[in-house]
Design an enzyme around this catalytic site. Structure first.
Site, PDB file in Angstrom:
ATOM      1  N   SER A 221      16.678  40.144 -16.504  1.00 50.66           N
ATOM      2  CA  SER A 221      17.101  41.541 -16.470  1.00 50.66           C
ATOM      3  C   SER A 221      15.923  42.478 -16.720  1.00 50.66           C
ATOM      4  O   SER A 221      14.963  42.499 -15.954  1.00 50.66           O
ATOM      5  CB  SER A 221      18.242  41.764 -17.461  1.00 50.66           C
TER       6      SER A 221
ATOM      7  N   HIS B 107      24.675  44.059 -14.490  1.00 45.55           N
ATOM      8  CA  HIS B 107      24.672  42.943 -13.541  1.00 45.55           C
ATOM      9  C   HIS B 107      26.008  42.734 -12.838  1.00 45.55           C
ATOM     10  O   HIS B 107      26.472  41.609 -12.669  1.00 45.55           O
ATOM     11  CB  HIS B 107      24.178  41.666 -14.228  1.00 45.55           C
TER      12      HIS B 107
END
Length: 306
Positions: free
Chosen positions: A84, A190
């Site tokens: 991430s 996400h």
């Protein structure tokens, strides 16, 4: 044999993570403060870290500063990868993205994510169930909730509204999940809920120069190397709205010969995940290790490839 620098994502943050960096990291801290026009150490407090922007900036600064310290004395790794927000630190160390640009983009990234979902949303870890079982639970859920991270075969993260996540977590426990725990995340990363913030970030990326990675960059979403700067731009800008396949990324690294996995600060969460994949080799976290130990491990990997 080869090596990997791995950079953690949101959820790995620790209060004091910048204050606890080695003294030699001061140059990177000062650089970050100058670029942002604020003292980055002020972001590293329990109160400040309630902000997504502060968390993501602290993770970027911690990862880049410690990787730089190691590279001042040691051979470069063969690969970099980040989970991430960790992808931004990976891109900086790969030589693809200037640290100053990364700081400005990450500050904007955190602001966009927080603004889109100021409350009522987040992320939940589910351990002990396989992906197919979790996906069936998500398909039957009422309300917005999605698969977000594949951290291991039986360690998954979902993202969505508090109520929808709580219902899925309860059903997961009923099916034998050992853990169904709300994470220290205030935004639903996400998944498609982040599509609009990602598009806004992509627009900001348009004016930023990216270069071909000098160190091979593994995408945490596709679990594949990215060489083209435009593909890297897409990978970074849109990783907030795409499922993270960290398990696949680790498998790709291992299959490509990586046998030394070094996790940059803060923490050692990624090291625990890596040990499930790296049957052979060495997994170690920067935090708690000596610089000379890490240097020796990197030099040993270089000598093995000759």
């Amino acid at each position: 044999m080869s090596s990997l620098f791995a950079f953690p994502g949101q959820g790995a943050q620790q209060v004091g993570m910048l204050h606890q960096l080695p003294p030699d990291a001061a140059a990177s801290l000062n650089e970050a403060s100058d670029v942002l026009g604020e003292d980055v150490l002020v972001l590293d407090s329990e109160e400040a870290l309630q902000s997504t922007r502060a968390v993501q900036l602290c993770l970027l600064v911690a990862g880049v500063s410690c990787a730089r310290l190691l590279l001042e004395r040691s051979p470069e790794p063969d690969y970099v990868a980040g989970l991430s927000i960790g992808a931004y630190a990976a891109a900086v160390i790969a030589g693809s993205l200037d640290f100053s640009d990364a700081l400005r983009l990450v500050a904007l990234r955190g602001e966009l994510m927080q603004r889109a979902y100021p409350q009522g949303f987040g992320m939940t870890a589910i351990l002990g169930l396989d992906q197919a079982t979790v996906e069936r639970l998500l398909a039957a859920a009422e309300g917005p909730v999605y698969l977000a991270n594949i951290n291991a075969e039986n360690q998954l993260v979902i993202a969505g509204s508090e109520t929808a996540m709580a219902a899925v977590a309860e059903r997961a426990r009923g099916l034998g999940a050992g853990v169904a725990k709300r994470l220290a995340m205030s935004v639903p990363s996400h998944c498609e809920l982040m599509n609009e913030p990602a598009r806004e970030l992509a627009a900001a990326f348009a004016g930023v120069e990216l270069r071909r990675p000098a160190i091979r960059y593994l995408s945490g979403t596709t679990a594949r190397p990215v060489f083209d700067p435009e593909r890297l731009r897409d990978d970074l800008a849109f990783n907030m709205c795409r499922v993270i396949d960290w398990h696949g990324t680790l498998r790709t690294a291992y299959e490509r010969g990586v046998r030394l996995h070094i996790e940059l600060p803060p923490g050692a969460v990624l090291s625990g995940l890596a040990r499930r994949v790296f049957d052979q080799g060495t997994v170690i976290a920067f935090q708690g290790a000596r610089l000379d130990t890490l240097d020796a491990l990197l030099r040993e990997e270089v000598s093995r490839t000759r």
